[in-house]
Design a protein around this motif. Sequence first.
Motif, PDB file in Angstrom:
ATOM      1  N   HIS A 130       0.848  -1.204   0.000  1.00 31.51           N
ATOM      2  CA  HIS A 130       0.000   0.000   0.000  1.00 31.51           C
ATOM      3  C   HIS A 130       0.874   1.240   0.000  1.00 31.51           C
ATOM      4  O   HIS A 130       0.784   2.077   0.889  1.00 31.51           O
ATOM      5  CB  HIS A 130      -0.876   0.044   1.261  1.00 31.51           C
ATOM      6  CG  HIS A 130      -1.618  -1.217   1.520  1.00 31.51           C
ATOM      7  ND1 HIS A 130      -2.832  -1.478   0.966  1.00 31.51           N
ATOM      8  CD2 HIS A 130      -1.301  -2.295   2.277  1.00 31.51           C
ATOM      9  CE1 HIS A 130      -3.244  -2.673   1.367  1.00 31.51           C
ATOM     10  NE2 HIS A 130      -2.329  -3.186   2.158  1.00 31.51           N
ATOM     11  N   TRP A 186      -1.433   6.577   6.220  1.00 31.07           N
ATOM     12  CA  TRP A 186      -1.563   5.885   7.495  1.00 31.07           C
ATOM     13  C   TRP A 186      -1.281   6.857   8.628  1.00 31.07           C
ATOM     14  O   TRP A 186      -0.508   7.795   8.465  1.00 31.07           O
ATOM     15  CB  TRP A 186      -0.571   4.727   7.593  1.00 31.07           C
ATOM     16  CG  TRP A 186      -0.818   3.643   6.597  1.00 31.07           C
ATOM     17  CD1 TRP A 186      -0.374   3.601   5.305  1.00 31.07           C
ATOM     18  CD2 TRP A 186      -1.569   2.449   6.801  1.00 31.07           C
ATOM     19  NE1 TRP A 186      -0.797   2.446   4.701  1.00 31.07           N
ATOM     20  CE2 TRP A 186      -1.530   1.718   5.588  1.00 31.07           C
ATOM     21  CE3 TRP A 186      -2.274   1.921   7.888  1.00 31.07           C
ATOM     22  CZ2 TRP A 186      -2.169   0.486   5.433  1.00 31.07           C
ATOM     23  CZ3 TRP A 186      -2.890   0.686   7.735  1.00 31.07           C
ATOM     24  CH2 TRP A 186      -2.843  -0.001   6.524  1.00 31.07           C
ATOM     25  N   ALA A 203      -8.773   3.104   9.783  1.00 29.55           N
ATOM     26  CA  ALA A 203      -8.696   3.653   8.425  1.00 29.55           C
ATOM     27  C   ALA A 203      -9.682   4.809   8.263  1.00 29.55           C
ATOM     28  O   ALA A 203     -10.765   4.787   8.834  1.00 29.55           O
ATOM     29  CB  ALA A 203      -9.005   2.550   7.415  1.00 29.55           C
ATOM     30  N   GLY A 204      -9.263   5.816   7.520  1.00 27.51           N
ATOM     31  CA  GLY A 204     -10.202   6.875   7.126  1.00 27.51           C
ATOM     32  C   GLY A 204     -10.392   7.993   8.132  1.00 27.51           C
ATOM     33  O   GLY A 204     -11.051   8.977   7.821  1.00 27.51           O
ATOM     34  N   ARG A 214      -6.774  -5.293  14.214  1.00 26.70           N
ATOM     35  CA  ARG A 214      -5.389  -4.808  14.311  1.00 26.70           C
ATOM     36  C   ARG A 214      -4.809  -5.179  15.662  1.00 26.70           C
ATOM     37  O   ARG A 214      -5.556  -5.496  16.583  1.00 26.70           O
ATOM     38  CB  ARG A 214      -5.349  -3.294  14.209  1.00 26.70           C
ATOM     39  CG  ARG A 214      -5.534  -2.782  12.825  1.00 26.70           C
ATOM     40  CD  ARG A 214      -5.380  -1.279  12.814  1.00 26.70           C
ATOM     41  NE  ARG A 214      -6.183  -0.693  11.777  1.00 26.70           N
ATOM     42  CZ  ARG A 214      -5.787  -0.544  10.539  1.00 26.70           C
ATOM     43  NH1 ARG A 214      -4.598  -0.920  10.199  1.00 26.70           N
ATOM     44  NH2 ARG A 214      -6.575  -0.009   9.637  1.00 26.70           N
ATOM     45  N   GLU A 244      -0.953   4.699   0.294  1.00 23.00           N
ATOM     46  CA  GLU A 244      -2.048   4.926   1.244  1.00 23.00           C
ATOM     47  C   GLU A 244      -1.587   5.825   2.383  1.00 23.00           C
ATOM     48  O   GLU A 244      -0.421   5.834   2.742  1.00 23.00           O
ATOM     49  CB  GLU A 244      -2.532   3.593   1.817  1.00 23.00           C
ATOM     50  CG  GLU A 244      -3.797   3.105   1.132  1.00 23.00           C
ATOM     51  CD  GLU A 244      -4.182   1.720   1.586  1.00 23.00           C
ATOM     52  OE1 GLU A 244      -4.131   1.440   2.799  1.00 23.00           O
ATOM     53  OE2 GLU A 244      -4.508   0.903   0.703  1.00 23.00           O
TER      54      GLU A 244
END
Length: 588
Positions: A182, A187, A247-248, A231, A185
Amino acid sequence: MQDEIARLASLKNLRLLDTLPSENFDRITRLAANIFGLPIAAVSLTDMNRQWFKSKVGVEHNEIPREKAPCAEVAETCRPFVIRDFQSDSCFADSTLGAAGIRFYAGAPLVTVDGFGLGALCVLGTEPRDVTDEEMATLCDLAAMVMDQVELTHALGRIEPISGLPNRFQLLNDLSDMALNHPREEWIISLLNLAQTEQFERLSRVLGPSYFDTVIQKVAKLLRDHVGDDRVPYHIGPTQFAFFAPAGIAVDAYVDLLAGKLREIELDGDLQMSMTPSIGIVAFQPASLSPEDVLRSLQSAVQDASESCNKIGLFSPAMDLRHRRNFRILQDFKGALTATDQLSLVFQPRMDLRTGEIGSAEALLRWDHPVLGPISPVEFIPVIEASSFARQLTDWVVDEALSNLASWGAHGLHFKLSINLSAANLDEQDFFERIMSKLSTHMVRPDQIELELTETVMMKETEGAFGLLDKLKSAGFQLAIDDFGTGYSSIAYLQKLPADVVKIDRSFVSEMENGNRERTLVRSMIDLAHSLAYRVVAEGVETVEAVNLLRAMGCDELQGYWLSRPIRGDDLFNWLVERDQPAALLSA
Ligand code: C2E
Ligand code: CA
Ligand code: CA
């Protein structure tokens, strides 16, 4: 037949399912595909109802149904299994793979040390094929390598025994995998530090190490709940935990969320014992920050956090640059101490305001770093003073200053030098003996030396420090209170100090020309110092106007660019000769 419940428990326990792909496994899968010359290979784990691929080459999906999956057969029997042609196999012809056009399958079992079949390392082809014994033996060897990797990941140095959480190595490993899978992405990763190193050591000493084990376990549980089921937090140092944000979530919202979490930890009765937890946060893209840099940025952010009031710090590149530079300074100073061309002293003369005589100078340290160039003492001295190198720094300066004095003396120049000391020097048991022995080596008398200490340092209420100052004074050294006015000294304290000289900080002197208030301030400082029987030196005198004002105020001596900038020893000698200083020069 193995116990399916125990087999599934063993699989779950390894925490492999639904983890990110990992190059450690992918390497073996690619090798398997290459050796067989086939387009498809996978490390396939047999979960309750599915085959989940930890690693795969040439497959889109992450999983297929367990039913009629040849890998499930391999897992259940713990034996290698080959389908030479799906179409002529009554059992698998209509399986998911068969229907997808697969004609050939070979799988070697993945077996744990306690005998559970987790799944298979398999290769697949779209043409019917035969397998030699040699090929099958190789596939079994590769499967064993996969299992080594599984066990290694799980057990060997990847789990912290106290918290049961993956450790720093696992985090680094996962970060590298993220960079592969990723890269672009966004993080957010955070580092919770429960206590500063000194706090941790003190508490461990007082309460015993097992006390900390309980705290760690409690915090581990708290963080597990925080990050959720999909996680895990990481336990990356004795008091440090790292964890990814959901996430997000936006960074700002997350900072607020963590502020709440931090209060929760602080308010927790069991945890709240003179620890000051702090959280550093780093937002990053794996492609642009290496795993090591992620960790380093986290440490930098948490250090800033510990110094901030709400104990939460978002990583800042500017602060990081400072930390990195300070780190470099600290690292390279040891080399500078022994190099011949990095450290040097410059000298700034001091003038008696009544007679115009120049009888002394202040020794000031310079560092010409081979890569960073000249570094100001304002930058490097505080870094070194806070480290164990404070002792060597002062030793170096004293040696160099004494050797200059001695060589000037040999040329008939009788002069005094002021040397700046660090707070840490006062705590050194052997400071007095060391400086006395250096004096005798260079044949310099204590009354040729003035030692400068800031008021804050002199005020340190340790018995040892006061004792040492008295001892130095009795031996004949002069003591000066440096940067006077910048500390918080009360008159009562000033009276107690065994000092001879007060050096008024240059910030007051430079503002003196701005107005009456500033002038009155300097005048009161001079009067106060005189009433306590100190000699007064004004620092940072840059203009003739300031000289005249100070003279009128009864200031005793001055130092500053108006008289001279700090200069090299040879230049000071020549400068004095040119000025024809009768007091200092008996014969030149
Ligand atoms: P300090 O002890 O207050 O030293 C005086 C500083 O003021 C020196 O800066 C000097 O160059 C500067 N200065 C002198 N006259 C003027 C002036 O007229 N105008 C202005 N603007 N500045 C003037 P430097 O050499 O950069 O040293 C800074 C500080 O670093 C020193 O402040 C001292 O705290 C520390 N330091 C320097 N050398 C040593 C050392 O050998 N040992 C220790 N422990 N500290 C040192
Ligand atoms: Ca000084
Ligand atoms: Ca000063």
